[in-house]
Design a protein around this motif. Structure first.
Motif, short mmCIF file in Angstrom:
data_model
loop_
_atom_site.label_atom_id
_atom_site.label_comp_id
_atom_site.label_asym_id
_atom_site.label_seq_id
_atom_site.Cartn_x
_atom_site.Cartn_y
_atom_site.Cartn_z
N GLY A 1 0.77 -1.87 -0.49
CA GLY A 1 -0.29 0.05 0.22
C GLY A 1 0.90 1.20 0.28
O GLY A 1 0.52 2.44 -1.09
N PRO A 2 1.84 1.39 0.77
CA PRO A 2 2.52 2.53 1.30
C PRO A 2 2.75 3.08 -0.87
O PRO A 2 3.12 4.40 -0.85
CB PRO A 2 3.80 2.31 1.66
CG PRO A 2 3.39 0.93 2.54
CD PRO A 2 2.38 0.46 1.76
N ALA B 1 -2.28 -6.92 4.52
CA ALA B 1 -3.68 -6.23 5.20
C ALA B 1 -4.07 -7.03 6.92
O ALA B 1 -3.22 -8.12 6.50
CB ALA B 1 -4.70 -7.17 4.60
N PRO B 2 -4.65 -6.66 7.85
CA PRO B 2 -5.29 -5.63 7.55
C PRO B 2 -4.32 -4.61 7.93
O PRO B 2 -5.37 -3.20 7.74
CB PRO B 2 -6.27 -5.72 8.66
CG PRO B 2 -4.95 -6.41 9.65
CD PRO B 2 -4.24 -6.79 8.81
N TYR B 3 -2.78 -4.28 7.64
CA TYR B 3 -2.39 -3.05 7.95
C TYR B 3 -2.15 -2.35 6.01
O TYR B 3 -2.65 -2.86 5.16
CB TYR B 3 -1.09 -3.26 8.28
CG TYR B 3 -1.05 -4.17 9.93
CD1 TYR B 3 -1.79 -4.13 10.68
CD2 TYR B 3 -0.31 -5.54 9.58
CE1 TYR B 3 -2.34 -4.95 11.69
CE2 TYR B 3 -1.27 -6.54 10.59
CZ TYR B 3 -1.54 -6.08 11.36
OH TYR B 3 -2.16 -7.13 12.76
N LEU B 4 -1.23 -1.39 6.49
CA LEU B 4 -0.93 -0.55 5.62
C LEU B 4 -1.88 -0.54 4.33
O LEU B 4 -1.27 -0.61 3.33
CB LEU B 4 0.11 -0.80 5.04
CG LEU B 4 1.60 -1.08 6.11
CD1 LEU B 4 2.78 -2.48 5.17
CD2 LEU B 4 2.57 -0.03 6.46
N THR B 5 -2.68 0.51 4.42
CA THR B 5 -4.15 -0.10 3.28
C THR B 5 -3.13 1.25 2.32
O THR B 5 -3.27 2.09 2.56
CB THR B 5 -4.90 0.96 3.58
OG1 THR B 5 -5.22 0.48 5.24
CG2 THR B 5 -6.72 0.96 3.44
N PRO B 6 -4.14 1.23 1.45
CA PRO B 6 -3.22 1.89 0.16
C PRO B 6 -4.59 3.22 -0.26
O PRO B 6 -5.57 3.12 -0.12
CB PRO B 6 -3.54 1.01 -1.46
CG PRO B 6 -4.25 0.26 -1.19
CD PRO B 6 -3.89 -0.40 0.76
N ARG C 1 -9.24 -0.40 7.38
CA ARG C 1 -8.87 -1.55 7.63
C ARG C 1 -8.62 -1.80 6.47
O ARG C 1 -9.13 -1.52 5.53
CB ARG C 1 -9.60 -2.03 8.21
CG ARG C 1 -9.12 -3.84 7.95
CD ARG C 1 -10.59 -4.94 8.53
NE ARG C 1 -11.20 -4.40 7.74
CZ ARG C 1 -12.39 -5.16 7.33
NH1 ARG C 1 -12.30 -6.25 8.51
NH2 ARG C 1 -13.07 -5.52 6.09
N ASN C 2 -6.96 -2.75 6.00
CA ASN C 2 -7.16 -3.57 4.75
C ASN C 2 -7.37 -4.63 4.22
O ASN C 2 -7.59 -5.25 5.14
CB ASN C 2 -4.89 -2.70 5.12
CG ASN C 2 -5.02 -2.92 3.02
OD1 ASN C 2 -5.99 -3.26 2.08
ND2 ASN C 2 -3.34 -3.30 3.63
N GLU C 3 -7.66 -4.23 3.17
CA GLU C 3 -8.22 -6.10 2.72
C GLU C 3 -7.25 -6.68 1.50
O GLU C 3 -6.81 -5.68 0.93
CB GLU C 3 -9.03 -6.30 2.55
CG GLU C 3 -10.66 -5.58 2.34
CD GLU C 3 -11.67 -5.62 2.04
OE1 GLU C 3 -12.51 -5.68 0.92
OE2 GLU C 3 -12.04 -5.00 3.04
N THR C 4 -7.71 -7.52 1.42
CA THR C 4 -6.63 -8.49 -0.04
C THR C 4 -7.25 -7.70 -1.11
O THR C 4 -5.77 -7.22 -2.09
CB THR C 4 -6.82 -10.17 0.29
OG1 THR C 4 -6.00 -10.49 0.75
CG2 THR C 4 -6.63 -10.83 -0.88
N GLY C 5 -8.24 -7.54 -1.22
CA GLY C 5 -8.63 -7.34 -2.59
C GLY C 5 -7.76 -5.54 -3.00
O GLY C 5 -8.34 -5.47 -3.89
N LEU D 1 -5.33 -2.17 -6.37
CA LEU D 1 -5.27 -0.83 -5.97
C LEU D 1 -2.95 -1.06 -5.98
O LEU D 1 -3.17 0.36 -6.69
CB LEU D 1 -5.44 -0.16 -4.70
CG LEU D 1 -6.77 0.50 -4.62
CD1 LEU D 1 -7.48 0.61 -3.90
CD2 LEU D 1 -7.00 1.03 -6.04
N VAL D 2 -2.63 -1.14 -5.77
CA VAL D 2 -1.20 -1.66 -5.42
C VAL D 2 -0.55 -1.82 -6.52
O VAL D 2 -0.04 -1.06 -7.97
CB VAL D 2 -1.23 -2.46 -4.36
CG1 VAL D 2 0.86 -2.46 -4.73
CG2 VAL D 2 -0.82 -2.12 -3.17
#
Length: 255
Positions: free
Chosen positions: A176-177, A204-209, A216-220, A224-225
């Protein structure tokens, strides 16, 4: 044909809607997921998740923050689990000098022991590196980690650091970063990494793009990355998805 090469779907943050999160990932085009087990609690639940879904794989290893909790016999436990058909790497392992739960010397010992185990078994390793670039590189070199290679998870270092990792047979994975507007260095590194060493992930659930940063981040959201990577490399989303998926298949033996 997206692959999330590093996620934590067995985390507490997903306990109420794990199945829905996985379904949304499939709808976003994710076809393979590598979930990460990193301590006594998360390793069994990660294996359980991989056994439940044919498109989910798992790693097993001991996270540096939890190094102080590693007991005699745990390394042997990890070794025995590596025989499981859904276990594809040892990790995440490494050094974390941001949190001070585990002393540096303990982290380094546990890191070295797991690299030696990976070499013994011929398995790739997944590296966690926070504020420890030089010590990570030194230990990888001293322990001959190039023999097995692996993944520099959610890479945040310079191109000079990335080059040394590439020289040691590692893939560079971005999360995500790299989508953040102020992420100058990660974008510069992503632009230079050889395409056959490029991976994408969520953590996920960290470093949300972007544009969901702070939630909360998620695999889907690995899509975006991938979109950011495609933009940086001047390629289509489909090309980046295929390249990064094929890299993960080749490195980790995914089906």
């Amino acid at each position: 044909m997206l692959t999330d090469s590093h996620t934590h779907l067995n985390a507490e943050q997903f306990k109420d809607d794990q199945e829905e999160v996985i379904q949304r990932a499939l709808e976003a085009g994710v076809t393979r997921i590598v979930n990460v087990g990193f301590n006594r609690e998360t390793i069994p639940s990660s294996i359980e998740l991989a056994e439940k879904y044919d498109f989910i794989y798992t790693t097993v290893g001991w996270h540096p923050v939890d190094a102080i909790d590693m007991m005699p016999g745990d390394l042997e436990w990890i070794e025995s689990l590596c025989q499981h058909e859904k276990v594809v790497a040892i990790g995440e392992i490494g050094l974390d000098y941001y949190w001070d739960k585990s002393p540096k010397d303990v982290q380094q010992r546990v890191f070295r022991e797991q690299i030696r185990l990976a070499r013994k078994l011929g398995m790739p390793i997944v590296i966690h590196n926070r504020d420890a670039h030089q010590d990570i590189l030194t230990i990888l070199k001293e322990e001959k980690a190039a023999e097995v290679g692996g993944i520099m998870h959610c890479f945040s270092g310079s191109w000079e650091t990335a080059k040394q990792c590439l020289d040691m047979n590692f893939h560079i994975s971005f999360g995500g970063p790299v989508t953040f507007k102020n992420a100058v260095q990660p974008k510069e590194v992503l632009a230079k990494v050889p395409l056959d060493r490029l991976l994408i992930e969520t953590d996920a659930p960290y470093l949300t793009p972007h544009p969901f940063r702070g939630k909360r981040n998620e695999t889907g959201y690995v899509r975006l990355v991938a979109e950011t990577a495609a933009e940086i490399r001047g390629m289509s989303l489909e090309e980046i998805a295929e390249i990064t998926t094929n890299n993960a298949i080749r490195l980790l033996g995914l089906k």
